[in-house]
Design an enzyme around this catalytic site. Structure first.
Site, PDB file in Angstrom:
ATOM      1  N   LEU A 143      -8.530  82.621  31.895  1.00 43.22           N
ATOM      2  CA  LEU A 143      -9.862  82.833  32.451  1.00 43.22           C
ATOM      3  C   LEU A 143     -10.879  81.820  31.920  1.00 43.22           C
ATOM      4  O   LEU A 143     -10.852  81.435  30.745  1.00 43.22           O
ATOM      5  CB  LEU A 143     -10.341  84.247  32.117  1.00 43.22           C
ATOM      6  N   GLY A 200     -15.781  80.450  35.625  1.00 42.15           N
ATOM      7  CA  GLY A 200     -15.713  80.777  37.041  1.00 42.15           C
ATOM      8  C   GLY A 200     -15.203  82.195  37.253  1.00 42.15           C
ATOM      9  O   GLY A 200     -15.766  82.960  38.046  1.00 42.15           O
ATOM     10  N   HIS A 201     -14.139  82.553  36.532  1.00 35.91           N
ATOM     11  CA  HIS A 201     -13.643  83.933  36.609  1.00 35.91           C
ATOM     12  C   HIS A 201     -14.694  84.913  36.095  1.00 35.91           C
ATOM     13  O   HIS A 201     -14.872  86.002  36.657  1.00 35.91           O
ATOM     14  CB  HIS A 201     -12.371  84.081  35.773  1.00 35.91           C
ATOM     15  N   GLN A 245       3.908  81.761  45.358  1.00 33.06           N
ATOM     16  CA  GLN A 245       2.946  80.816  45.922  1.00 33.06           C
ATOM     17  C   GLN A 245       3.106  79.422  45.339  1.00 33.06           C
ATOM     18  O   GLN A 245       2.348  78.512  45.676  1.00 33.06           O
ATOM     19  CB  GLN A 245       1.513  81.311  45.738  1.00 33.06           C
ATOM     20  N   GLN A 274      -8.618  79.387  50.849  1.00 30.50           N
ATOM     21  CA  GLN A 274      -8.056  80.681  50.480  1.00 30.50           C
ATOM     22  C   GLN A 274      -8.968  81.816  50.922  1.00 30.50           C
ATOM     23  O   GLN A 274      -8.510  82.838  51.452  1.00 30.50           O
ATOM     24  CB  GLN A 274      -7.835  80.743  48.969  1.00 30.50           C
ATOM     25  N   VAL A 311     -18.402  77.495  40.254  1.00 30.80           N
ATOM     26  CA  VAL A 311     -19.028  77.309  38.943  1.00 30.80           C
ATOM     27  C   VAL A 311     -18.553  75.963  38.398  1.00 30.80           C
ATOM     28  O   VAL A 311     -17.362  75.643  38.442  1.00 30.80           O
ATOM     29  CB  VAL A 311     -18.669  78.446  37.977  1.00 30.80           C
ATOM     30  N   SER A 369     -11.618  74.891  36.611  1.00 32.07           N
ATOM     31  CA  SER A 369     -10.268  75.205  37.069  1.00 32.07           C
ATOM     32  C   SER A 369      -9.381  75.384  35.860  1.00 32.07           C
ATOM     33  O   SER A 369      -9.532  74.662  34.854  1.00 32.07           O
ATOM     34  CB  SER A 369      -9.715  74.080  37.949  1.00 32.07           C
ATOM     35  N   SER A 370      -8.456  76.332  35.941  1.00 36.21           N
ATOM     36  CA  SER A 370      -7.500  76.500  34.847  1.00 36.21           C
ATOM     37  C   SER A 370      -6.664  75.243  34.646  1.00 36.21           C
ATOM     38  O   SER A 370      -6.193  74.966  33.542  1.00 36.21           O
ATOM     39  CB  SER A 370      -6.588  77.700  35.133  1.00 36.21           C
ATOM     40  N   ARG A 371      -6.465  74.470  35.710  1.00 39.08           N
ATOM     41  CA  ARG A 371      -5.650  73.255  35.622  1.00 39.08           C
ATOM     42  C   ARG A 371      -6.394  72.080  34.980  1.00 39.08           C
ATOM     43  O   ARG A 371      -5.775  71.038  34.735  1.00 39.08           O
ATOM     44  CB  ARG A 371      -5.139  72.866  37.012  1.00 39.08           C
TER      45      ARG A 371
END
Length: 296
Positions: free
Chosen positions: A34, A37-38, A62, A154, A177, A186-188
């Site tokens: 997280l 943004g989350h 996915q 999405q 965000v 982004s988590s990435r």
């Protein structure tokens, strides 16, 4: 805050919340790791609902062959601390065996909207997304579900699924965000080297410049806007463009290059996916048409 890993137990816990008339149930579906943004999704859910359910599940169906399912960043302990600090009531952390006890023979497919952008680059990705979201909706039965607009495609796909299948849930899109320098969270992002992260700022820079030129009518047609995006991004040596597109939103219909955005009569999206090394980042800007003039 309760941490639950079993579907049956989760349903029972949500049932208790509903029996106490604690208000609407909100679901924030995530794959964990997280970030702010989350947190913005959780805060919005906290404002709108009486019970906030956060799901953390890295959904294998996915991810395509060669993608980062095994290496996708995970930190359950930190995620639980973030969830508790932001007022989550229930955290649902199922294992793969709990969500898919046997090979799934049923998938949910949304056509047309998934044939371009990330759907074209990642075949089968959105079938995995819509299937797991459908499962989560059936398990949690939320009144509201909260999704970030960083992945605007999405959001459009899930809203279409909800509409087509008469699902009794309201989708709440939430703004992107960004870091203070403009990079979309982004988590990435943790995959990026220092130089890749520096050059990744070209995504938000290109969108900001396109916004400025649209507002001042220096560019007007879909082709001009797309060419501007490509030109700015291409100035970053490490950037490899997957797509830079101008589409209507939420229909995600292509716009002819010589068509002025103001003449479409529809809201539009400037959507980007760009690789920096092996890391694929997405970003976008939405324009709403007001009196024939595009507005962010």
């Amino acid at each position: 805050m309760k941490v639950i890993r079993n579907i049956k137990e989760l349903r029972a816990e949500i049932g208790q919340h509903r029996s106490m008339a604690s208000g609407p149930v909100g679901l924030v579906p995530t794959m964990g790791f997280l970030h702010e943004g989350h947190e913005s999704l959780i805060k919005r859910a906290r404002e709108m609902t009486g019970t906030v359910v956060l799901s953390i599940f890295v959904n294998p169906i996915q991810f395509g062959p060669g993608e980062d399912f095994e290496t996708y960043p995970r930190d359950e302990g930190r995620d639980l601390s973030v969830a508790e600090a932001n007022g989550v009531d229930i955290v649902f952390i199922p294992g793969v065996q709990e969500m898919y006890p046997q090979p799934t023979k049923t998938k949910v497919t949304v056509s047309e909207l998934t044939s371009l952008l990330c759907g074209a680059s990642r075949p089968g990705h959105f079938d995995g997304v819509t299937t797991v979201v459908n499962k989560l909706f059936n398990i949690v039965n939320p009144d509201y579900a909260f999704f970030g607009m960083k992945d605007a495609q999405q959001v459009a796909v899930i809203e279409q699924m909800v509409q087509d299948l008469n699902m009794d849930v309201t989708i709440v899109p939430c703004p992107i965000v960004r870091e203070t320098d403009g990079l979309a969270l982004s988590s990435r992002n943790v995959y990026l080297s220092a130089e890749e992260r520096k050059q990744a700022l070209v995504l938000s820079k290109s969108l900001k410049e396109a916004t400025r030129q649209l507002a001042q009518e220096e560019v007007a047609t879909a082709g001009e806007v797309r060419n501007l995006l490509v030109k700015i991004i291409s100035d970053a040596p490490l950037a490899r463009i997957d797509y830079a597109e101008v589409l209507t939103f939420p229909q995600l219909q292509p716009i002819e290059p010589d068509t002025r955005l103001a003449d479409t009569g529809k809201d539009c999206i400037l959507a980007l996916a760009v690789y920096f090394g092996r890391t694929r980042l997405i970003d976008n800007t939405l324009f709403q048409m007001k009196e024939g003039i595009p507005h962010v």
